[in-house]
Write a protein that holds these residues in place. Sequence first.
Motif: not given
Length: 443
Positions: A62-69, A83-93
Amino acid sequence: MNKQTTYHFVGIKGSGMSALALVLHDKGFKVQGSDVDNYYFTQKGIEDAKITILPFSKENIHDGLTIIAGNAFPDTHEEIKAALDMGIPVIRYHKFIGDFLNDYTSVAITGSHGKTSTTGLLAHVLSSIEPTSYIIGDGTGHGVPDAEFFVLEACEYRRHFLAYSPDYAIMTNIDFDHPDYFTGIEDVFSAFQTMANQVKKAIIACGEDEELKKLKADVPVLYYGFSDDHNYQAKNIVRTTKGSGFDVYVEKEFFGHFEIPTYGAHNVLNALAVIAVCQLEGISAELIAKNLTTFQGVKRRFSEKSMADMIIIDDYAHHPQEIRATLDAARQKYPDKELIAVFQPHTFTRTIALLSDFAAALNLADRVYLCDIFGSAREEQGNVTIQDLADKITNGALVLQEENMSPLLDHHDAVVIFMGAGDVQKFEYAYETILSRTILQNN
C-alpha cells in the motif's frame, strides 16, 4: 533515506535481508516484512526485535511503503508486481546496500567460502573498538546511529556484489560454485576481478589461493597467508584442543602474537585477514589480540552441543572445500573421537557438478551418512540422486530418512556433524529427539 516511509522487505527471512532489516530497525527506521510460513533460523533476530513478519500477499502492499526486494524473488512475485503497478518504490537488496555504504568506511568480505565467519569476526573485533554497523550472512545485523565502519558480507552469486564499491575488500578464495549461474572457474574469476576494480583503498586477498594471485587492480592487493612472500604472514602456529595461536609478521616485521578460540587452518587465515584490515586502519596489535579471544562464532558455523556421550555439531558447509575445513576443525578439537558426517547436498546443479569432490571431502570422515538433496527455490529436481553420491563414498554411505535416524544410535562417545545449507537441521532435530528418548529409557 526516508524516516517517513516504512521499509517493507519482500523475503525478510533471507540471510542478508533479515540482517539489513535489523540494521535499519536499530537506526530508527520503520521496518516490516513478508515471507513464507516455514521457520528459518534467520528469523529469530527479527522476532526478538519485534519486527512484523507477514505471510506473502499482494494485500500487504500500500502507499507509504518502500519495498526492498530479496534477490530470490522476480518482478512477477505478487508483492513486487503489486508495488510496481501502484508506482511504489522497489529497490533490490544489493542496490540498496550499494548506496547505503557511501556514508561509512566500508569493508566487504567476499569469497567462495569463509565469508560469513570472516565477516562475523571482523564485525566483532571492530565493534569492540569503534562504532560499527554490520551485515553478516547468518542473518545477524546491527546498526549504530553514528557508526564509522560498515562491515558486510558480499555474495558473488549472480554478480550481486558488483553493486558495491567498498573502501576495502577481503577476498578469502575463488572457487567454482553456483554452477546454475557461473560457467566455470574463469567466469567466477572474472566476477571477482570486476569487483577488485571497484575497491577504493585496498584489497586483502588470501595468498594461499592460486586464483586470487592473478588479480590486477589500481589499489594495492595485499596478500595474507603462511608463506614468507605474503604481506601478512602467520608463523609459529600452534593448534590445540583449545584453539589456535600464531605470530603475525607484516612485511616481514613482527606485529604481534594472537590467540583464537576456533579451530582449523581456515580460521587462522580468517583471523589474519581481520588483523590486516585493523592494522591498515591503525588499530594496535594489543587491541586486536584482546578482542579476537572473545569471539563466540556465527550461527551455523561449527555450532556445538553435547547430549549423552555425543558431541553434535551443526555447520553450514555445503561445498567440498567447506566440508574439508569443518572436518579439519573437528579433528583439531576432538583428535581422539570418531567423526561422523551427516551431509545434505544443496541444489542438484552443485551436486552433479562437484560429485567426485564431495565424495573425496566426505571420505575424510570416519563414517558418512547422507540426506536427500535439497533442491532450493531455484530448482526442484535434477539428473542426479543422493545414491549417486553414496556410491562414491569409499566405505559406503547410508541414506537417512527423517522418520528413522536410529542408525546414528550405533555410535557412542563420538562427534556427529550435520552439514548443509538446506534443511539438514530437521534431521539433526530428529536425531536429538530419538537420542533423548534413548537416554530416558536407559535411566
